[in-house]
Scaffold this motif. Structure first.
Motif, PDB file in Angstrom:
ATOM      1  N   HIS A 428      49.804  22.990  63.049  1.00 38.40           N
ATOM      2  CA  HIS A 428      49.354  21.717  62.645  1.00 38.40           C
ATOM      3  C   HIS A 428      48.497  21.680  61.230  1.00 38.40           C
ATOM      4  O   HIS A 428      48.810  21.017  60.432  1.00 38.40           O
ATOM      5  N   VAL A 429      48.028  22.699  60.932  1.00 37.78           N
ATOM      6  CA  VAL A 429      47.301  22.906  59.533  1.00 37.78           C
ATOM      7  C   VAL A 429      48.360  23.316  58.623  1.00 37.78           C
ATOM      8  O   VAL A 429      47.798  23.259  57.124  1.00 37.78           O
ATOM      9  N   GLY A 430      49.099  24.280  58.731  1.00 39.41           N
ATOM     10  CA  GLY A 430      50.023  24.847  57.979  1.00 39.41           C
ATOM     11  C   GLY A 430      49.584  26.398  57.711  1.00 39.41           C
ATOM     12  O   GLY A 430      48.662  26.775  57.812  1.00 39.41           O
ATOM     13  N   GLU A 431      50.677  27.062  57.274  1.00 36.88           N
ATOM     14  CA  GLU A 431      50.486  28.411  57.370  1.00 36.88           C
ATOM     15  C   GLU A 431      49.589  28.905  56.327  1.00 36.88           C
ATOM     16  O   GLU A 431      48.464  29.921  56.444  1.00 36.88           O
ATOM     17  N   ALA A 432      49.543  28.242  54.955  1.00 37.46           N
ATOM     18  CA  ALA A 432      48.477  28.520  53.939  1.00 37.46           C
ATOM     19  C   ALA A 432      47.148  28.344  54.534  1.00 37.46           C
ATOM     20  O   ALA A 432      46.436  29.232  54.202  1.00 37.46           O
ATOM     21  N   ALA A 433      46.962  27.211  54.915  1.00 34.13           N
ATOM     22  CA  ALA A 433      45.333  26.797  55.354  1.00 34.13           C
ATOM     23  C   ALA A 433      44.937  27.788  56.598  1.00 34.13           C
ATOM     24  O   ALA A 433      43.889  28.390  56.440  1.00 34.13           O
ATOM     25  N   MET A 434      45.956  28.079  57.598  1.00 34.81           N
ATOM     26  CA  MET A 434      45.715  29.153  58.409  1.00 34.81           C
ATOM     27  C   MET A 434      45.384  30.461  57.797  1.00 34.81           C
ATOM     28  O   MET A 434      44.369  31.335  58.321  1.00 34.81           O
ATOM     29  N   GLY A 435      46.237  30.763  56.995  1.00 37.46           N
ATOM     30  CA  GLY A 435      46.011  32.231  56.027  1.00 37.46           C
ATOM     31  C   GLY A 435      44.619  32.157  55.722  1.00 37.46           C
ATOM     32  O   GLY A 435      43.976  33.344  55.553  1.00 37.46           O
ATOM     33  N   THR A 436      44.148  31.164  54.988  1.00 35.87           N
ATOM     34  CA  THR A 436      42.904  31.035  54.364  1.00 35.87           C
ATOM     35  C   THR A 436      41.714  31.442  55.315  1.00 35.87           C
ATOM     36  O   THR A 436      40.821  32.253  55.189  1.00 35.87           O
ATOM     37  N   PHE A 437      41.881  30.639  56.546  1.00 30.68           N
ATOM     38  CA  PHE A 437      40.837  30.525  57.712  1.00 30.68           C
ATOM     39  C   PHE A 437      40.921  32.253  58.067  1.00 30.68           C
ATOM     40  O   PHE A 437      39.860  32.755  58.291  1.00 30.68           O
ATOM     41  N   LEU A 438      42.017  32.631  58.407  1.00 29.78           N
ATOM     42  CA  LEU A 438      41.786  33.904  58.808  1.00 29.78           C
ATOM     43  C   LEU A 438      41.354  35.041  58.074  1.00 29.78           C
ATOM     44  O   LEU A 438      40.699  36.067  58.502  1.00 29.78           O
ATOM     45  N   ALA A 439      41.791  35.097  56.873  1.00 27.14           N
ATOM     46  CA  ALA A 439      41.317  35.995  55.660  1.00 27.14           C
ATOM     47  C   ALA A 439      39.791  35.858  55.670  1.00 27.14           C
ATOM     48  O   ALA A 439      39.192  36.861  55.449  1.00 27.14           O
ATOM     49  N   THR A 440      39.476  34.784  55.465  1.00 29.64           N
ATOM     50  CA  THR A 440      37.852  34.580  55.530  1.00 29.64           C
ATOM     51  C   THR A 440      37.181  35.313  56.516  1.00 29.64           C
ATOM     52  O   THR A 440      36.008  35.810  56.402  1.00 29.64           O
ATOM     53  N   TYR A 441      37.664  34.950  57.585  1.00 29.24           N
ATOM     54  CA  TYR A 441      36.994  35.399  59.018  1.00 29.24           C
ATOM     55  C   TYR A 441      37.006  36.985  58.967  1.00 29.24           C
ATOM     56  O   TYR A 441      36.107  37.559  59.157  1.00 29.24           O
ATOM     57  N   ALA A 442      38.255  37.395  58.947  1.00 20.59           N
ATOM     58  CA  ALA A 442      38.174  38.784  58.761  1.00 20.59           C
ATOM     59  C   ALA A 442      37.669  39.357  57.952  1.00 20.59           C
ATOM     60  O   ALA A 442      37.035  40.504  58.044  1.00 20.59           O
ATOM     61  N   GLY A 443      37.600  38.999  56.405  1.00 20.13           N
ATOM     62  CA  GLY A 443      37.199  39.601  55.432  1.00 20.13           C
ATOM     63  C   GLY A 443      35.392  39.434  55.725  1.00 20.13           C
ATOM     64  O   GLY A 443      34.819  40.364  55.360  1.00 20.13           O
ATOM     65  N   ARG A 444      34.806  38.507  56.217  1.00 18.70           N
ATOM     66  CA  ARG A 444      33.596  38.118  56.146  1.00 18.70           C
ATOM     67  C   ARG A 444      32.824  39.033  57.225  1.00 18.70           C
ATOM     68  O   ARG A 444      31.704  39.416  57.186  1.00 18.70           O
ATOM     69  N   TYR A 445      33.567  39.160  58.496  1.00 18.44           N
ATOM     70  CA  TYR A 445      33.053  39.659  59.771  1.00 18.44           C
ATOM     71  C   TYR A 445      33.578  41.175  59.895  1.00 18.44           C
ATOM     72  O   TYR A 445      33.512  41.855  61.017  1.00 18.44           O
ATOM     73  N   ALA A 446      34.269  41.788  58.930  1.00 20.16           N
ATOM     74  CA  ALA A 446      34.617  43.267  59.132  1.00 20.16           C
ATOM     75  C   ALA A 446      33.344  43.855  59.173  1.00 20.16           C
ATOM     76  O   ALA A 446      32.321  43.607  58.794  1.00 20.16           O
ATOM     77  N   PHE A 447      33.579  45.053  60.298  1.00 19.03           N
ATOM     78  CA  PHE A 447      32.413  46.008  60.619  1.00 19.03           C
ATOM     79  C   PHE A 447      31.019  45.297  61.042  1.00 19.03           C
ATOM     80  O   PHE A 447      30.001  45.710  60.651  1.00 19.03           O
TER      81      PHE A 447
END
Lengths: 587, 302
Positions: A428-447
């Protein structure tokens, strides 16, 4: 896309363990020093430890009652139970400590302290414990006549102190992890000649002892758990994936399977690294994979920090066209991010862990194998389709809820619906937007220990409030379903209506084909009474790209005015050949 | 009854089987009726049942998802269709009925094939091509014996397969490669045992002797006398059939489902070649047994 730099987390729960494993009795006798640092603003009055092996001490435990007692088709042998017992526990100055069971099965114990642990203070507790491993069951235990051992949930491990209380649950059948990060220094003593695979890295060569055993030390930093497996029959394959040393441990007969597992691991590390940031935030130098032997399938398909196991469905005779080993590998590898580093609470929000691992699995299978889990016989079966099958059989469940409250809906809520929901969101949102969402979530909440609230905040920030509200309220927290339909009017006119059942609306397109001309338009899926087409095209399809994989029935999404006779004849011709081959097989 | 004067007895020197076998192999082409019969025996029922099988699916050919499933060979889409059968279709009953027909037809065709076997072997054994009447008489004459041989062959296969599988499993527990090797060797033994029983049919026809045990003995003597030719025959026909089956599958995979005529034109010659391979084996078996008998006698006199 993914954020590369991750700050090393402060240690909260660190362990020094000296363990001796006896393969005759399948028993671990060990001493453990736990250093727990209070990094909160409140004093901690006591300590809660997990003794999860106690879930396997009889068929009457909570875990066993919830599970059956069986796990993934493997039964529990009551003659070979598992348990953990704290033999002694004290402070470093020799002050003895008392323990009390928190639950009836003693999978949790409370340790009373002489005084609370103040903010910033470190508590050091020394203990001796005995762990009896069961015959391989639910991921842990011994097999191959005692010559293979997989030790998971094997040592007393602290809960997580948060919001003024211990967050620790009795061992339930459908949850395992919630723990703080820390450093592990583990010495393992086993018979000489046994090959050991562990979380972390070996920090010294094995030292032979006089009694025919050998001791080897291992260390792991910034991890939430420590697991190990061993066997005198282990062979190894090694490779590098960027800065990461990958090692696969396997039995001699599983060399080919190990090569496949290694390839999927190396490819997966590259993919996930690009999507979610480097493996272990760039802090883990090594990744260990154990390909379990044939009679230890119950220990296969499990994730631990810097280590995972594969082989739940066998490891020797797995045809190349059937990629179950690859599916298992990329799934368990995804857990190196979703749980091992982005350390969500598996008991209270299981979909944040398994759901994201499943979604990563489907994405990885797409990229690495064009989605195909099986290509046997020239026909393709995708991994996503197997999850769809689970979902459509029992779709009316929210994804939220504790592992035990979800009950029979646990698999759908934790695995199937999340992967379909996240895939629908991506399309629905497209791969690029989804990628930004996932990378932000994963980077911000690592450890850290993110929750659904944190995930929702990142989604709103990267994908917008409207999408976030739709995703959480209509899908994550809802039992609503979607079934888009192309329906022929019953009045005999042949008129066509685009309709929908279920309360979920997913914006997709409609494709109409007539006289060789294709017209695409938006499907007004929120129209209350459906949409009647003014003209009757030769063929019409709702969601031709199948973006809404949550749609319960894709078969009724499209219709042709007339049957495709060429395809019909084509199928007849193929059937003729198959029958000729079957009937003529004997020559 | 086959006329005795029509029988041919060739006496090739030991060790020169190949040029002589060629004469028998040529008969497969020179006497094409068995070929046509064997081909039609499966082709015609296959056509009929295929049409029956797809008739209940009529409505599916209006579903783009089903057409996609066929075009892309997608089990995903096929699963979806099977899970949500279109409304108003009595597919279950029709499909079940048709699917039940397939094994029943298989048994009937096997029996007809077994009946034809006597005529086919006689066709290749006789000096001149038999008349239809002779063909039918030979078929009827040997049918009962061949049925008995077939049952013996099935029993032998079951016993051997069971025994070998057990032995391979036991060996595999001690040493996995040994178990695998035992399994492969066992499979070869089962295949060769089947070939031995089939050779006994040729021995019956060539020697005009309906005693089953005697025929099995004759077949065994034939194998013992020319083991390499026998092994080459079994392996060669197996390899040829595997190659042709693979070729048919590979060609079928690249032809789109809708190109049904092209599929038919490609597939049926391959099917005919497969039937031909089976008949070549039968002709070679007749030749092998025919050629061995006088040579065996010569050896007996020594």
């Amino acid at each position: 896309m993914a954020q590369a730099s991750v700050v090393a987390p402060p240690d909260v729960a660190s362990y020094a363990i000296d363990a001796h494993y006896d393969p005759e009795t399948h028993t671990i006798r060990a001493t453990e020093t736990l250093t727990y640092t209070n990094r909160t603003d409140a004093a901690i009055p006591d300590l809660v430890l997990h003794l999860y092996l106690n879930a396997f001490r009889s068929e009457e435990t909570l875990w066993m009652r919830e599970a059956g007692p069986a796990h993934r088709g493997y039964g529990y042998d009551a003659n070979t139970p598992g348990w953990t017992r704290i033999d002694e526990i004290s402070l470093p100055d020799g002050t003895g400590l008392s323990t009390a069971a928190v639950d009836a099965d003693e999978t949790l114990v409370r340790v009373d302290l002489p005084r609370p642990v103040g903010p910033g203070e470190a508590l050091v507790v020394e203990m001796a414990f005995t762990a009896q491993l069961p015959k391989v069951f639910a991921r842990t235990g011994w097999a191959d006549g005692g010559e293979f051992v997989m030790a998971g949930q094997w040592f007393p491990k602290a809960g997580v102190w948060e919001q003024g209380a211990w967050n620790a649950h009795p061992f339930h059948a459908n949850s395992e992890f919630y723990a703080d990060f820390g450093a592990y220094d583990v010495a393992l003593t086993l018979p000489e000649g046994w090959v050991v695979a562990t979380t972390g890295v070996a920090v010294a060569e094995p030292v032979a002892n006089r009694d025919g055993t050998a001791t080897q030390r291992f260390a792991a930093q910034h991890v939430i758990d420590f697991a190990w497996g061993a066997s005198p029959h282990f062979r190894t394959q090694a490779a590098r994936a960027g800065d990461v040393h990958v090692e696969v441990f396997h039995y001699p007969g599983a060399r080919a399977a190990a090569r496949r597992v290694m390839q999927a691991t190396v490819d997966g590390l590259q993919l996930y690294g690009a999507w979610y940031g480097p493996y272990g935030g760039g802090l883990y130098p090594e990744l260990t994979v154990i390909l379990t032997p044939e009679d230890a399938g119950g220990a296969g398909g499990m994730e631990y920090p810097t280590l995972f196991t594969v082989g739940a469905m066998g490891s020797t005779f797995v045809p190349a066209c059937f990629r179950m080993l690859e599916v298992e590998t990329v799934h368990e590898l995804a857990h190196q991010w979703f749980q091992s580093v982005i350390a969500t609470n598996e008991a209270e929000a299981p979909w944040l862990d398994e759901g994201f691992a499943e979604y990563s699995t489907a994405r990885a299978m797409d990229r690495l194998y064009e989605g195909a889990m099986s290509t046997c016989g020239g026909w393709t079966l995708s991994y996503l389709a197997t999850r769809r099958l689970e979902y459509v059989l029992a779709p009316e469940t929210p994804m939220t809820g504790t592992a035990w409250d979800l009950g029979d809906a646990w698999v759908t809520a934790t695995y199937s619906k999340p992967v379909l929901a996240l895939m629908t969101l991506e399309r629905h949102v497209g791969e690029a937007a989804m990628g930004t969402f996932l990378a932000t979530y994963a980077g911000r909440y690592a450890f850290t220990h993110p929750t659904e609230v944190d995930l929702r905040a990142v989604m709103a920030e990267t994908l917008g409030d409207a999408v976030t509200t739709w995703f959480f309220e209509d899908i994550v927290e809802s039992t609503a379903t979607l079934d888009a339909q192309v329906v022929v009017a019953e009045n005999g006119t042949g008129a066509i209506r685009l309709d929908r059942t279920g309360g979920l609306c997913v914006p997709v397109t409609v494709r109409a084909v007539d006289d060789g001309e294709t017209v695409e338009s938006e499907w007004p899926c929120d129209a209350a009474d459906g949409v009647d087409l003014d003209e009757t095209p030769a063929a019409v399809v709702i969601d031709p790209e199948r973006d809404a994989v949550l749609d319960l029935n894709l078969a009724n999404n499209g219709l042709r005015q007339t049957p495709d006779r060429a395809a019909w004849l084509g199928l007849i011709v193929r059937a003729i050949r198959v029958l000729q081959l079957v009937w003529g097989a004997g020559g | 009854m086959i006329e005795p004067q029509e029988r041919v007895v060739l006496a090739p020197p030991v060790g020169r089987a190949q040029p002589w076998l060629k004469a028998f192999l040529l008969r497969v082409v020179q006497r094409p009726w068995p070929w046509l019969l064997r081909y039609l025996l499966t082709a015609l029922p296959a056509m009929a049942i295929s049409v029956l099988l797809t008739l209940p699916m009529g409505a599916w050919f209006r579903l783009p998802l089903f057409l996609d499933a066929l075009d892309r060979r997608s089990l995903d889409d096929l699963l979806e269709i099977l899970l949500h059968q279109p409304e108003g279709q009595s597919l279950g009953l029709s499909l079940t009925g048709t699917i039940v027909l397939i094994p029943i037809a298989w048994v009937v065709l096997r029996l007809i094939g077994l009946w034809l076997e006597g005529g086919i072997l006689a066709t290749y054994a006789l000096l001149k091509a038999p008349t239809w009447r002779t063909f039918a008489e030979a078929s009827s004459r040997w049918f009962g014996r061949f049925l008995l041989l077939a049952l013996i062959g099935i029993a032998l296969s079951v016993i051997l397969t069971g025994g070998i599988a057990g032995a391979a499993l036991l060996a595999g527990r001690v040493n996995r490669p040994l178990g695998i090797a035992a399994g492969i060797a066992g499979a070869a033994v089962v295949i060769l045992a089947g070939a031995w029983v089939r050779l006994a049919r040729a021995a019956m026809v060539v020697h005009e002797d309906g005693r089953v045990l005697h025929a099995l003995g004759e077949a065994w003597r034939t194998i013992a006398h020319r083991p390499l030719v026998f092994l080459a025959l079994v392996a060669g026909v197996l390899a040829l059939r595997a190659l042709l089956t693979w070729l048919g599958g590979a060609l079928g995979a690249v032809v789109p489902m809708r190109a049904w005529l092209l599929s038919l034109v490609i597939q049926q010659p391959v099917q005919m070649a497969l039937v031909g391979a089976g008949l070549a084996r039968r002709a070679a078996e007749v030749g092998l047994v025919t050629g061995t008998r006088p040579a065996q006698r010569a050896l007996d006199h020594v």
